[in-house]
Design a protein around this motif. Structure first.
Motif, PDB file in Angstrom:
ATOM      1  N   ASN A   1      52.658  49.088  15.234  1.00  0.00           N
ATOM      2  CA  ASN A   1      53.544  49.347  14.091  1.00  0.00           C
ATOM      3  C   ASN A   1      52.815  49.228  12.767  1.00  0.00           C
ATOM      4  O   ASN A   1      53.355  48.734  11.782  1.00  0.00           O
TER       5      ASN A   1
ATOM      6  N   SER B   1      44.790  56.221  15.749  1.00  0.00           N
ATOM      7  CA  SER B   1      46.145  56.498  15.285  1.00  0.00           C
ATOM      8  C   SER B   1      47.173  56.040  16.322  1.00  0.00           C
ATOM      9  O   SER B   1      48.224  55.511  15.959  1.00  0.00           O
ATOM     10  N   ASP B   2      46.858  56.181  17.614  1.00  0.00           N
ATOM     11  CA  ASP B   2      47.797  55.693  18.637  1.00  0.00           C
ATOM     12  C   ASP B   2      47.956  54.181  18.615  1.00  0.00           C
ATOM     13  O   ASP B   2      49.053  53.644  18.734  1.00  0.00           O
TER      14      ASP B   2
ATOM     15  N   PRO C   1      49.663  54.465   9.723  1.00  0.00           N
ATOM     16  CA  PRO C   1      48.894  55.493  10.446  1.00  0.00           C
ATOM     17  C   PRO C   1      47.543  55.793   9.793  1.00  0.00           C
ATOM     18  O   PRO C   1      46.666  56.385  10.423  1.00  0.00           O
TER      19      PRO C   1
ATOM     20  N   HIS D   1      43.761  55.732  11.181  1.00  0.00           N
ATOM     21  CA  HIS D   1      42.947  56.726  11.895  1.00  0.00           C
ATOM     22  C   HIS D   1      41.784  57.226  11.038  1.00  0.00           C
ATOM     23  O   HIS D   1      40.842  57.809  11.546  1.00  0.00           O
TER      24      HIS D   1
ATOM     25  N   ASP E   1      49.941  52.992  15.788  1.00  0.00           N
ATOM     26  CA  ASP E   1      51.334  53.229  16.124  1.00  0.00           C
ATOM     27  C   ASP E   1      51.871  52.116  17.043  1.00  0.00           C
ATOM     28  O   ASP E   1      52.934  51.538  16.811  1.00  0.00           O
ATOM     29  N   GLU E   2      51.077  51.795  18.052  1.00  0.00           N
ATOM     30  CA  GLU E   2      51.471  50.754  19.011  1.00  0.00           C
ATOM     31  C   GLU E   2      51.686  49.409  18.310  1.00  0.00           C
ATOM     32  O   GLU E   2      52.547  48.621  18.691  1.00  0.00           O
TER      33      GLU E   2
END
Ligand code: PFF
Length: 453
Positions: A89, A82-83, A92, A95, A86-87
């Motif tokens: 773009n 999930s990170d 989500p 994950h 996010d990084e």
């Protein structure tokens, strides 16, 4: 953004520590128990070639991808995905790939533990001299009697689960690093010894021919799927196991070189096991397609008839159980790491819950060899179904998503940054494979199996 983080769960003390742990995860029942029996069931040579191609073109690039994703995210696979989404773009929902892995690991461990339990039972059988001078029929009966006893199997399965959870509850690094250090060389030596015995059986050449002479008429779409699924299984991919180990990897280490080493060692162990087993099969008129009981019905014959066989028999099964242990730890580590990060419970409690749940599901596998052997879903026993669902479907799907994520979603700058200690050309080759070759191959194999091709 290309800076890198550190994991809250700690870091490997050295490059060797990571190599040992990841090799410990990769080398296990898959190499010694599963590879020979699926090669036997799928006609040998041609299957082995497809399997080797899958390791090279699908397994290796995805192994590199998982390690670099893990190192960049520095958390459990679910939070890492999930990170990193996010990084980049990205959605989500990526994950869920982490979740898929947690579920696959849990399901695999449920039956893995039962088979490892058979291994523990065989340590005792070897110790009590049960194989001494035995022929094929006696050894087969020994295995059948274990299969027909749910109580015995539950007992050994429970012991193996207990030990696994005990090790995991103490944290993965320390003990595991030490155990694998003697385990791998020991396993190599004993396999070489078995190969030497196989050479004396008079059927060595026949065994080698079976394993390496391809007869492509024996290859079906299902066999290709099994070979591909096994490439994932044997390298511990598609689960997040290698990702979670990668998350403890120091930044300075070359991911490509370590991955090649690990995949190479893993393949060598599987091939050695096959070379040892098939001559014994032919020399004793046993069935190449005997299924999951293959090693338990062949290797004891070797131990029962070779000099020093009592000791080597004990050693072999002890090493097999340890190899299973260093794999089972990595099957449950993604789930435990996530429970610790998100549910704010301590490692011990996380282990109790994860272990108990796995143990209960494992009972289904135990019963599928006796009281529930006639209970079939989609024409498969519970054990067969779990094995098919995980190795042939869930792991390739997980691996496919990892490849797409690393190749298409992550920013090239970021993946390149993680592979910065590898040669630029290695990065180029890896990126090509992980973008085009690996995902396309997985996709085509699936299409073929559903009958579209
Ligand atoms: N690679 C292990 C074996 O070959 O026995 C099995 C395995 C371990 C599969 C860990 C997946 C995994 F995450």
């Amino acid at each position: 953004m290309t800076q890198t983080k550190k994991s809250i769960h700690g870091e490997w003390s050295s490059r060797l520590a990571f190599i040992l742990a990841a090799t410990g995860s990769a080398v296990g029942l898959g190499n010694i128990w599963k590879f020979p029996y699926i090669a036997g069931e799928n006609g040998g040579g041609a299957f082995v070639i497809v399997y080797l191609l899958c390791i090279l073109l699908i397994g290796l690039p995805i192994m590199i991808a998982e390690t670099l994703i893990g190192r960049r995210g520095r958390q459990s696979p679910i939070n890492t995905m999930s990170d990193l989404a996010d990084e980049a773009n990205a959605d989500p929902k990526w994950h869920y790939v982490g979740w898929l892995g947690v579920i696959s690991g849990f399901l695999i461990l449920s039956y893995y533990s039962v088979v490892a339990g058979w291994g523990i039972a065989y340590v005792f059988k070897a110790f009590l001299g049960g194989f001494s001078g035995a022929d094929g029929t006696t050894i087969k009966d020994t295995f059948s009697s274990l299969m027909s006893s749910p109580l015995q199997q539950i007992f050994w399965h429970s012991i193996f689960m207990l030990v696994t959870m005990l090790v995991v509850s103490r944290g993965v690094a320390g003990g595991l690093e030490k155990a694998v250090r003697f385990l791998m060389p020991g396993l190599f030596v004993i396999l070489m010894l078995l190969v030497a015995y196989a050479m004396t059986t008079g059927s060595y050449q026949q065994g080698i021919n079976f394993l390496f002479n391809p007869d492509f008429s024996k290859i079906t779409g299902q066999a290709v799927l099994t070979a591909m699924g096994h490439a994932f299984f044997t390298l511990s991919l598609g689960i997040g196991a290698i990702m979670v180990y990668g998350s403890y990897l120091p930044n300075s280490i070359s991911i490509t070189r370590t991955s090649i080493l690990i995949a190479g060692a893993d393949t060598a162990v599987a091939l050695l096991a096959g070379i040892a087993i098939f001559p014994i099969v032919f020399a004793n008129n046993l069935e190449v397609a005997a299924g999951p009981g293959l090693i338990f019905q062949t290797l004891p014959i070797a131990f029962g008839n070779m000099t020093g066989g009592w000791l080597f028999g004990i050693l072999f099964f002890v090493l097999l159980v340890f190899a299973a242990l260093s794999s089972s730890i990595s099957l449950i580590e993604p789930a435990v790491a996530w429970l610790v990060e998100n549910k704010e419970i301590d490692r011990k409690k996380a282990c109790v819950w994860a272990g108990l749940a796995t143990w209960v599901v494992g009972l289904g596998t135990v019963f599928s060899f006796n009281v529930w052997s006639d209970f079939k879903i989609f024409d498969r026993t519970i054990f067969d179904l779990l094995d098919y669902l995980t190795a042939n479907l869930l792991l390739p799907i997980g691996g496919f998503c990892v490849a797409v994520f690393a190749g298409w979603i992550m920013k090239p700058d970021d993946s390149e940054h993680e592979l910065r200690s590898s040669k630029p050309i290695h990065y180029q080759i890896w990126r090509f494979l992980v973008r085009y070759v690996s995902p396309a191959a997985v996709f085509l194999v699936f299409l073929n199996v559903v009958g579209v091709l």
